[in-house]
Scaffold this motif. Structure first.
Motif, short mmCIF file in Angstrom:
data_model
loop_
_atom_site.label_atom_id
_atom_site.label_comp_id
_atom_site.label_asym_id
_atom_site.label_seq_id
_atom_site.Cartn_x
_atom_site.Cartn_y
_atom_site.Cartn_z
N LYS A 1 -65.60 52.89 -44.68
CA LYS A 1 -65.37 52.88 -43.32
C LYS A 1 -65.06 54.42 -43.23
N VAL A 2 -65.84 54.93 -42.11
CA VAL A 2 -65.64 56.37 -41.91
C VAL A 2 -64.99 56.40 -40.53
N SER B 1 -63.88 57.63 -36.83
CA SER B 1 -64.77 57.80 -35.84
C SER B 1 -64.91 59.45 -35.45
N VAL C 1 -65.56 61.79 -37.49
CA VAL C 1 -66.28 62.35 -38.43
C VAL C 1 -67.89 62.03 -37.96
N GLU D 1 -71.67 61.86 -37.03
CA GLU D 1 -72.47 60.70 -37.28
C GLU D 1 -73.56 61.13 -38.68
N ALA E 1 -71.73 61.20 -41.75
CA ALA E 1 -71.30 59.78 -42.08
C ALA E 1 -72.76 59.22 -42.78
N GLU E 2 -73.86 59.70 -42.52
CA GLU E 2 -75.19 59.09 -42.79
C GLU E 2 -75.45 59.94 -44.34
N ILE F 1 -73.02 60.67 -46.09
CA ILE F 1 -72.06 60.12 -47.22
C ILE F 1 -72.73 58.77 -47.63
#
Length: 71
Positions: A7-8, A10, A12, A14, A17-18, A20
């Motif tokens: 869970k990243v 919000s 962060v 996008e 997050a991808e 990661i």
């Protein structure tokens, strides 16, 4: 294979997050390949620790020889 949920927050970005998710996936694939290569190894954990210690000592000796003459 099971699922892993990360869970990243919000806040962060996008794209980050991808990145990661891709990094975790790549690392897991790398570990899976390593496990496959080593599955028949007879090297014990104690052997691996001893080899690591010898490598570390050898590297230390090398660095000492290389840089000890520089004052």
């Amino acid at each position: 294979m099971g699922n892993i949920v990360v869970k990243v927050p919000s806040s962060v970005d996008e794209k980050l997050a991808e990145l990661i998710a891709k990094t975790i996936t790549a690392r897991l694939k790398s570990l899976e390949k390593a496990n496959e290569l080593l599955k028949n190894s007879e090297l014990t954990e104690e052997d691996a620790i001893e080899l690591g210690r010898k490598a570390k000592a050898g590297r230390g000796e090398y660095l000492e020889r290389r840089y000890s003459s520089r004052g």
